[in-house]
Design a protein around this motif. Structure first.
Motif, PDB file in Angstrom:
ATOM      1  N   SER B 413       0.849  -1.203   0.000  1.00  0.00           N
ATOM      2  CA  SER B 413       0.000   0.000   0.000  1.00  0.00           C
ATOM      3  C   SER B 413       0.884   1.253   0.000  1.00  0.00           C
ATOM      4  CB  SER B 413      -0.998  -0.006   1.162  1.00  0.00           C
ATOM      5  OG  SER B 413      -0.321   0.169   2.374  1.00  0.00           O
ATOM      6  N   ALA B 414       2.076   1.173   0.623  1.00  0.00           N
ATOM      7  CA  ALA B 414       3.018   2.290   0.554  1.00  0.00           C
ATOM      8  C   ALA B 414       3.493   2.488  -0.892  1.00  0.00           C
ATOM      9  CB  ALA B 414       4.220   2.034   1.466  1.00  0.00           C
ATOM     10  N   LEU B 415       3.746   1.378  -1.581  1.00  0.00           N
ATOM     11  CA  LEU B 415       4.197   1.454  -2.975  1.00  0.00           C
ATOM     12  C   LEU B 415       3.084   2.024  -3.860  1.00  0.00           C
ATOM     13  CD1 LEU B 415       6.505   0.698  -4.934  1.00  0.00           C
ATOM     14  CD2 LEU B 415       5.429  -1.523  -5.227  1.00  0.00           C
ATOM     15  N   ALA B 416       1.846   1.595  -3.594  1.00  0.00           N
ATOM     16  CA  ALA B 416       0.717   2.093  -4.380  1.00  0.00           C
ATOM     17  C   ALA B 416       0.559   3.599  -4.168  1.00  0.00           C
ATOM     18  CB  ALA B 416      -0.561   1.358  -3.971  1.00  0.00           C
ATOM     19  N   CYS B 417       0.729   4.027  -2.911  1.00  0.00           N
ATOM     20  CA  CYS B 417       0.634   5.461  -2.585  1.00  0.00           C
ATOM     21  C   CYS B 417       1.710   6.229  -3.364  1.00  0.00           C
ATOM     22  CB  CYS B 417       0.807   5.625  -1.078  1.00  0.00           C
ATOM     23  SG  CYS B 417       0.946   7.311  -0.530  1.00  0.00           S
ATOM     24  N   TYR B 418       2.916   5.666  -3.400  1.00  0.00           N
ATOM     25  CA  TYR B 418       4.036   6.304  -4.107  1.00  0.00           C
ATOM     26  C   TYR B 418       3.711   6.450  -5.590  1.00  0.00           C
ATOM     27  CZ  TYR B 418       8.721   6.851  -6.089  1.00  0.00           C
ATOM     28  OH  TYR B 418       9.810   7.302  -6.791  1.00  0.00           O
ATOM     29  N   ARG B 419       3.246   5.354  -6.190  1.00  0.00           N
ATOM     30  CA  ARG B 419       2.981   5.380  -7.631  1.00  0.00           C
ATOM     31  C   ARG B 419       1.840   6.334  -7.982  1.00  0.00           C
ATOM     32  NH1 ARG B 419       4.029  -0.946  -8.880  1.00  0.00           N
ATOM     33  NH2 ARG B 419       6.285  -0.741  -9.125  1.00  0.00           N
ATOM     34  N   GLN B 420       0.803   6.302  -7.139  1.00  0.00           N
ATOM     35  CA  GLN B 420      -0.354   7.160  -7.378  1.00  0.00           C
ATOM     36  C   GLN B 420       0.065   8.637  -7.345  1.00  0.00           C
ATOM     37  OE1 GLN B 420      -3.248   6.401  -4.365  1.00  0.00           O
ATOM     38  NE2 GLN B 420      -4.725   7.837  -5.234  1.00  0.00           N
ATOM     39  N   HIS B 421       0.890   8.989  -6.364  1.00  0.00           N
ATOM     40  CA  HIS B 421       1.314  10.387  -6.253  1.00  0.00           C
ATOM     41  C   HIS B 421       2.322  10.773  -7.327  1.00  0.00           C
ATOM     42  CE1 HIS B 421      -0.774  12.111  -2.787  1.00  0.00           C
ATOM     43  NE2 HIS B 421      -0.972  10.837  -2.500  1.00  0.00           N
ATOM     44  N   CYS B 422       3.112   9.798  -7.785  1.00  0.00           N
ATOM     45  CA  CYS B 422       4.023  10.078  -8.913  1.00  0.00           C
ATOM     46  C   CYS B 422       3.206  10.522 -10.124  1.00  0.00           C
ATOM     47  CB  CYS B 422       4.825   8.837  -9.285  1.00  0.00           C
ATOM     48  SG  CYS B 422       6.230   8.569  -8.211  1.00  0.00           S
ATOM     49  N   LEU B 423       2.080   9.829 -10.368  1.00  0.00           N
ATOM     50  CA  LEU B 423       1.226  10.185 -11.504  1.00  0.00           C
ATOM     51  C   LEU B 423       0.652  11.596 -11.316  1.00  0.00           C
ATOM     52  CD1 LEU B 423      -0.727   6.824 -12.087  1.00  0.00           C
ATOM     53  CD2 LEU B 423       1.114   7.797 -13.488  1.00  0.00           C
ATOM     54  N   LYS B 424       0.225  11.876 -10.070  1.00  0.00           N
ATOM     55  CA  LYS B 424      -0.326  13.196  -9.760  1.00  0.00           C
ATOM     56  C   LYS B 424       0.717  14.272 -10.038  1.00  0.00           C
ATOM     57  CE  LYS B 424      -3.618  12.850  -6.083  1.00  0.00           C
ATOM     58  NZ  LYS B 424      -3.827  12.960  -4.647  1.00  0.00           N
ATOM     59  N   ILE B 425       1.953  13.993  -9.594  1.00  0.00           N
ATOM     60  CA  ILE B 425       3.036  14.962  -9.765  1.00  0.00           C
ATOM     61  C   ILE B 425       3.324  15.160 -11.251  1.00  0.00           C
ATOM     62  CG2 ILE B 425       5.520  15.320  -9.411  1.00  0.00           C
ATOM     63  CD1 ILE B 425       5.081  13.885  -6.641  1.00  0.00           C
ATOM     64  N   ALA B 426       3.350  14.033 -12.006  1.00  0.00           N
ATOM     65  CA  ALA B 426       3.612  14.131 -13.446  1.00  0.00           C
ATOM     66  C   ALA B 426       2.543  14.999 -14.107  1.00  0.00           C
ATOM     67  CB  ALA B 426       3.636  12.741 -14.059  1.00  0.00           C
ATOM     68  N   ALA B 427       1.283  14.794 -13.683  1.00  0.00           N
ATOM     69  CA  ALA B 427       0.194  15.594 -14.258  1.00  0.00           C
ATOM     70  C   ALA B 427       0.364  17.058 -13.871  1.00  0.00           C
ATOM     71  CB  ALA B 427      -1.148  15.058 -13.762  1.00  0.00           C
ATOM     72  N   GLY B 428       0.736  17.299 -12.600  1.00  0.00           N
ATOM     73  CA  GLY B 428       0.948  18.668 -12.118  1.00  0.00           C
ATOM     74  C   GLY B 428       2.086  19.350 -12.861  1.00  0.00           C
ATOM     75  N   MET B 429       3.167  18.590 -13.087  1.00  0.00           N
ATOM     76  CA  MET B 429       4.340  19.153 -13.768  1.00  0.00           C
ATOM     77  C   MET B 429       4.010  19.468 -15.234  1.00  0.00           C
ATOM     78  SD  MET B 429       6.901  19.420 -11.748  1.00  0.00           S
ATOM     79  CE  MET B 429       7.367  18.907 -10.112  1.00  0.00           C
ATOM     80  N   ALA B 430       3.174  18.593 -15.826  1.00  0.00           N
ATOM     81  CA  ALA B 430       2.840  18.804 -17.234  1.00  0.00           C
ATOM     82  C   ALA B 430       2.083  20.123 -17.418  1.00  0.00           C
ATOM     83  CB  ALA B 430       1.988  17.636 -17.737  1.00  0.00           C
ATOM     84  N   SER B 431       1.257  20.452 -16.389  1.00  0.00           N
ATOM     85  CA  SER B 431       0.521  21.708 -16.515  1.00  0.00           C
ATOM     86  C   SER B 431       1.388  22.907 -16.131  1.00  0.00           C
ATOM     87  CB  SER B 431      -0.749  21.660 -15.663  1.00  0.00           C
ATOM     88  OG  SER B 431      -0.384  21.463 -14.317  1.00  0.00           O
TER      89      SER B 431
END
Lengths: 153, 438
Positions: B413-431
């Motif tokens: 679940s820690a790994l899932a949290c990491y991956r989920q937030h990586c995607l969020k960050i990638a989306a944030g960075m793209a904008s």
């Protein structure tokens, strides 16, 4: 012998104790007291960062020529801790127990791994490179840190 | 000093995390082994299944966590950077993991090839790690007990694996060695020379700083690792040349020193200023109580021959030291290391613009507490199984499976949290394309 390592490590321990006072107030549901204690803790942390960023680090950088080395990393970690302090302050205003506890735990681990790097590596290097300036530097650091009302350790 | 220049370079997330994720898999295998072999496993410490179980926990679970943690903490506590940590982690992990599986298979099937391959893989994995960690630490001055302890623990790992390789080759029929004697020296180096010296050097830092306690007495912290290593060397020589009375005396001194570490840790921890004990502190306390009990029981066995007639005695000491001591303290530490690493890497990736979830959101406290209770129950059942294997082996195996499935779920679940937030960050960075990332 008075060394930068001992002096600054003692201030780390003072900050730890101020942080624990907030934790105890939060645990007993005394939110007003927690906010007061947090004010003292935050002030002590800011004073510590300021003493390092305005006095100790520039001297170290001048003496070693390492401007983009460990001090830059430490400044970056200070910025991360400032963010956590702001988030913790907001959680205290909201009286959100879970949020405060989680942020404070993160801040504690961040602080301690930062302290380890400073106490085991950076401060001993400061002692080594600033030998001639220690006598004059310690009172200056003391003055910077005196702003906060510390608990003796 | 050169090492310090790059001490911002925390190893990539994948370097330590692969070890942490693999560890519970070995404990799950240990649980399955208990269910498969049944009460016969507890007939003696020398049954093939008991030897396989011991190595699944020590060389499997414990060593995986210790290697992952060492790769992570060397730059932080000692300013000792390992060159290419991800490559090192990949190679060491790729050698150690099948090595332990083959070793367990070797014990269970007596297949010489399994022992030979296990010796080759574990030996090369350990040599790679020791070379890299030794090289990183070599340049660092031994200025405090932590750095000294970390340096002194490395030969302990080398001796343990070296003797283990020798024993594995002997079991494969390559040559003859005094098996029982070498096994006890191999065990002592693994338990005292590697695990306890490493644990103590970490405890001297982690307990006071993270649990906000007074420091350990300076005289103790300064002398602990050196004294224990000296006692271990002398004991190995005395035992090797057959000076039984001296060997017993030195073994007593070692056990008393380890017991003193446990007592001091309990005493220091009881003065913690934290508002309440969390799972990590409970795990530390349990680990120290079990280590102390294991030392006291071993001391008693050294002097009361009546006790050694009972097969339960060494089994009880083993369960206390491995499951009660080693496993407990490591799970407790994982619950701090893993959420913090997730937070740290996400915070760096988000560059201050996308905030990382705090540690308690990475793994929920409720899930951690549940896992802890399952571990406590598994330990109690294993202790009972040492006395009454017919009654308790299957419940103990089942509970070990539940506790470690729960640990694996928490880490995932820690790994899932990491991956989920990586995607969020990638989306944030793209904008907001100005971010440097990392």
């Amino acid at each position: 012998m008075h060394t930068i390592t001992n002096f600054m490590a003692n201030d780390h321990r003072s900050c730890d104790h101020l942080m624990v006072a907030v934790e105890q107030a939060v645990a007993s549901g005394a939110w007003a007291l927690a906010r007061t204690e947090f004010g003292r803790f935050q002030e002590a942390m800011q004073d510590h960062f300021a003493a390092e960023e305005s006095l100790l680090f520039p001297l170290f950088e001048q003496s070693t020529g390492m401007y983009r080395g460990p001090t830059q990393v430490m400044r970056g970690e200070h910025a991360q801790m400032r963010q956590l302090l702001a988030a913790a302050a907001a959680a205290l205003v909201e009286q959100d127990f879970d949020d405060y506890t989680g942020i404070a735990e993160t801040l504690l681990v961040m602080m301690q791994q930062h302290n380890l790097k400073e106490e085991n590596v950076l401060y001993p290097m400061c002692d080594q490179h600033l030998t001639d300036q220690v006598e004059a530097l310690l009172p200056e650091l003391q003055k910077q840190l005196a702003g906060s009302n510390k608990i003796p350790t | 000093m050169q090492a310090l220049l790059s001490f911002d370079q925390a190893p990539p997330f994948a370097a330590p995390f692969r070890f942490f994720l693999t560890a519970p898999l070995f404990a799950l295998l240990a649980g399955m082994l208990l269910l498969w072999s049944g009460p016969e496993l507890f007939a003696s410490r020398w049954t093939p299944a008991a030897l396989a179980l011991t190595h699944l926990i020590s060389a499997g679970f414990m060593l995986q966590v210790m290697l992952g943690a060492m790769i992570q903490i060397l730059p932080v506590v000692a300013g000792a950077n390992i060159a290419k940590p991800l490559l090192l982690a990949t190679l060491v992990h790729a050698a150690m993991t099948p090595g332990v599986l083959l070793l367990a298979a070797g014990f269970l099937t007596s297949e010489p090839l399994a022992f030979r391959l296990a010796a080759l893989l574990l030996g090369s994995g350990a040599a790679l790690f020791l070379g890299a960690a030794g090289h990183a630490l070599y340049r660092v001055a031994s200025s405090n007990p932590i750095i000294r302890g970390l340096k002194l623990a490395l030969p302990g790992l080398g001796m343990t694996v070296g003797l283990g390789m020798l024993l594995a080759m002997a079991l494969a029929g390559s040559f003859e060695v005094p098996l029982l004697q070498l096994t006890s020296i191999h065990f002592a180096w693994g338990f005292v020379g590697w695990s306890i010296i490493l644990l103590a050097s970490i405890a001297f830092v982690v307990v006071p700083m993270f649990q906000i306690t007074p420091p350990y007495p300076t005289w103790f912290a300064n002398r602990f690792a050196g004294s224990l290593l000296a006692l271990l060397c002398l004991w190995s020589i005395a035992d090797g040349i057959g000076w039984a009375w001296l060997a017993v005396l030195l073994a007593d001194a070692m056990l008393l020193t380890v017991a003193a570490l446990a007592v001091l840790t309990l005493q220091v921890q009881s003065r913690s200023k934290r508002a309440r004990f969390d799972a990590t502190q409970h795990y530390w306390r349990l680990a120290m109580l079990c280590t102390l009990a294991s030392c006291v029981l071993s001391l008693a066995a050294n002097h009361l021959p009546l006790l050694t007639e009972h097969q339960e005695w060494p089994l009880l000491c083993g369960v206390l030291a491995l499951f009660g001591g080693g496993l407990s303290v490591m799970i407790g530490m994982l619950y701090k290391i893993v959420p913090f690493l997730v937070w740290l890497h996400l915070q760096n990736l988000g560059d201050g613009r996308v905030l990382a979830p705090n540690m308690n959101k990475v793994i929920a406290m409720r899930q951690i507490d549940r896992q802890m209770y399952a571990h406590f129950l598994a330990l109690a059942l294993l202790l009972a199984a040492a006395f009454w294997p017919g009654w308790f082996t299957y419940p103990a195996g089942l509970m070990l499976l539940i506790a470690n499935a729960s640990l694996l779920r928490n880490l995932l679940s820690a790994l899932a949290c990491y991956r989920q937030h990586c995607l969020k960050i990638a989306a944030g960075m793209a904008s907001k394309p100005a971010g440097p990332g990392s």
